[in-house]
Write an enzyme that holds these catalytic residues in place. Structure first.
Site, PDB file in Angstrom:
ATOM      1  N   SER A  73      14.803 -55.237 -83.703  1.00  0.00           N
ATOM      2  CA  SER A  73      13.877 -55.922 -84.613  1.00  0.00           C
ATOM      3  C   SER A  73      14.297 -57.382 -84.726  1.00  0.00           C
ATOM      4  CB  SER A  73      13.913 -55.271 -86.004  1.00  0.00           C
ATOM      5  OG  SER A  73      13.726 -53.876 -85.927  1.00  0.00           O
ATOM      6  N   GLU A  87       5.551 -51.316 -83.692  1.00  0.00           N
ATOM      7  CA  GLU A  87       5.906 -52.527 -84.406  1.00  0.00           C
ATOM      8  C   GLU A  87       5.162 -52.704 -85.703  1.00  0.00           C
ATOM      9  OE1 GLU A  87       6.222 -55.905 -81.921  1.00  0.00           O
ATOM     10  OE2 GLU A  87       7.757 -54.892 -80.737  1.00  0.00           O
ATOM     11  N   HIS A  95      11.012 -57.620 -77.348  1.00  0.00           N
ATOM     12  CA  HIS A  95      11.673 -56.324 -77.568  1.00  0.00           C
ATOM     13  C   HIS A  95      11.211 -55.371 -76.484  1.00  0.00           C
ATOM     14  CE1 HIS A  95      13.512 -57.451 -81.328  1.00  0.00           C
ATOM     15  NE2 HIS A  95      12.393 -58.107 -81.601  1.00  0.00           N
ATOM     16  N   SER A  99      16.624 -56.783 -76.708  1.00  0.00           N
ATOM     17  CA  SER A  99      15.977 -57.591 -77.743  1.00  0.00           C
ATOM     18  C   SER A  99      16.406 -59.029 -77.581  1.00  0.00           C
ATOM     19  CB  SER A  99      16.378 -57.113 -79.138  1.00  0.00           C
ATOM     20  OG  SER A  99      15.729 -55.903 -79.450  1.00  0.00           O
ATOM     21  N   CYS A 123      10.785 -52.244 -85.368  1.00  0.00           N
ATOM     22  CA  CYS A 123      10.343 -51.166 -84.467  1.00  0.00           C
ATOM     23  C   CYS A 123      10.815 -49.807 -84.984  1.00  0.00           C
ATOM     24  CB  CYS A 123      10.944 -51.359 -83.083  1.00  0.00           C
ATOM     25  SG  CYS A 123      10.587 -52.955 -82.347  1.00  0.00           S
ATOM     26  N   GLU A 155       9.818 -44.847 -80.422  1.00  0.00           N
ATOM     27  CA  GLU A 155       8.525 -45.471 -80.698  1.00  0.00           C
ATOM     28  C   GLU A 155       8.723 -46.976 -80.845  1.00  0.00           C
ATOM     29  OE1 GLU A 155       4.430 -44.957 -81.509  1.00  0.00           O
ATOM     30  OE2 GLU A 155       5.534 -43.340 -82.470  1.00  0.00           O
TER      31      GLU A 155
END
Lengths: 309, 309
Positions: free
Chosen positions: A57, A7, A220, A207, A71, A4
């Site tokens: 992240s 965010e 991301h 990222s 995330c 998933e």
């Protein structure tokens, strides 16, 4: 292979009279980050900002301001609560906590509603949903305290769903290189002069943090075929007629749909391939006007089902 | 006031040689229904079908075939597992279990993935997702067994989100009458000669079953302002050029978006106000071709945020 790209984001401003956030040091931030079940992978700094690249992240820390974006099933609210123990509430000028709609909310450790219950035990805030419940939407909670943002204080978030084309195909392949991804995303043109710190995950996922003076950008990428998601966020000015960042990224990544969320700035959006489905504009009592735009591909998607068993 | 109009549906066909499903009687079905945490509110019958109106749900039973459709946080899979104890697996000709995408899946008692794990302990099936994960989609699990549907065996489901206009306003008001709702929905024209059994919930919400010979139709309305949802389902023929059921219901209820799901029939869709965003067609090995259509309002929705705190 489901991940998933959900965010969660927090942006905090503390008083100029309060101790510098950067002076708290890497150990302090490492502990804050660990509360969200994330960890610091690497860091770049310039004279104004420390940019921490986390496990899918990001964290950007300026002297009196920080942004953290996480995330997956991270618990960002725990990191926020931990941070709040360090500063008196009168030192807090602004706090904005966001969560985007989730694909599979039952896999998350908490709901937005549970998160704001926790924040309300420490703060007095307001909360909104921007966008429809049945499609894309963004939840925001903010400290209910008047704050006067400077004229150059704007933020843009670009969230792209179901990417297609050559770049998407490369991003889903194995043995990627950061250099090729930077080239595909045209980062040298979109972020000229920025110092870039990026990471390619195995088997895929990317990222990136970028900083230049007080400016930042972060990307991301969760490229998984049936749940691909790419987020881009920056405090660059994307409102001017010659700003082509949104146009370039949506052209390169060819998302089925994308959302734009802005604080104070009105984004310059040019898209021949996508249609605006939903637009929300909300002046928040914390001094920012939050805008939400949902675009979907104009041509219908015609296809087959996704086999899951 | 949030209510997830989250529909779960099962359709089962048993062999003509197996005992009649209707002969099992109301007590049997009442027990099956209770496994899903629903209850029978009222019943109408004709020479071919028993139609049970449940708490925001419906059950239609023919001699060798039944359809059960449940909303909210019902546990339909438990009802299916309980039913499977009554019939030998070789008496089972077809079983199709569906769940639509949920707004807030963390409030559900189980996920689709957990449901199919349970079904697979008893059956051998296949599962698909029709539609994109980030917008509307429908999950289907079916018994992996060849079945030859008769030429008049088709089903249409019309799912409408975020309704607007006069009818929507009435449906959200208090002190509604079933007679007025029937009139607003033009049920006498759309379902001529059908016996209608309906129920108005307090403070609002409406459910209706209708039968005529072997034909059925059912409507469930969850009118709550920010999460309104209306479902219509029937085995009437909605493929012919003069079938205006979809056109009438979407005109009356003015949804922001709607989905159509069909088994074997190709729906006649006329909409000047909505645009096709996504279409999936999947021939299932159980003998049905399942089709999914997602439509969204062509004019963008421009508005304000939803205040939640």
């Amino acid at each position: 292979m489901f991940f998933e790209g959900s965010e969660k984001k927090v942006e905090v401003v503390v008083s100029e009279l309060a101790p510098s956030l950067r002076s708290l040091g890497k150990n302090y931030w490492s502990n804050i980050v660990s509360q969200a079940n994330a960890e610091i992978l690497s860091t770049v700094s310039n004279e104004q900002c420390d940019a921490y690249l986390l496990s899918e992240s990001s964290l950007f820390v300026w002297d009196h301001h920080f942004v953290m974006l996480t995330c997956g099933t991270t618990t960002l609210v725990s990191a926020v609560l931990s941070f709040l123990e360090s500063y008196e509430s009168d030192q807090l000028l602004s706090l904005i906590f966001q969560r985007k709609n989730e694909y599979l909310s039952h896999l998350q450790k908490s709901s937005f509603s549970e998160d704001i219950d926790k924040l309300q035990q420490n703060l007095s805030g307001k909360a909104y949903q921007l966008g429809n419940l049945d499609t894309h939407h963004n939840y925001v909670y903010h400290l209910d305290k008047p704050y006067v943002a400077t004229p150059d204080d704007y933020t843009y978030e670009l969230l792209m769903y179901h990417i297609h084309g050559d770049a998407a195909q490369y991003l889903r392949s194995e043995h990627q290189s950061a250099a090729t991804i930077r080239e595909l995303l045209e980062l040298d043109k979109l972020l000229p002069g920025f110092e870039i710190n990026d990471f390619v995950f195995a088997p895929f996922g990317y990222s990136m943090n970028a900083i230049k003076g007080h400016q930042y950008a972060t990307i991301h990428i969760t490229p998984q075929e049936e749940s691909s998601y790419v987020s881009f966020e920056t405090n660059l000015d994307l409102s001017t007629p010659n700003s082509n960042v949104i146009e370039r990224l949506t052209s390169i990544l060819q998302p089925n749909s994308f959302d734009i969320i802005s604080f104070n700035g009105i984004p310059n959006i040019q898209s021949s391939s996508h249609t605006l489905m939903n637009h929300v504009s909300e002046p928040l009592t914390c001094g920012y006007t939050m805008r939400f735009y949902e675009f979907m591909r104009s041509e219908p998607k015609i296809g087959r089902a996704v086999s899951i068993l």
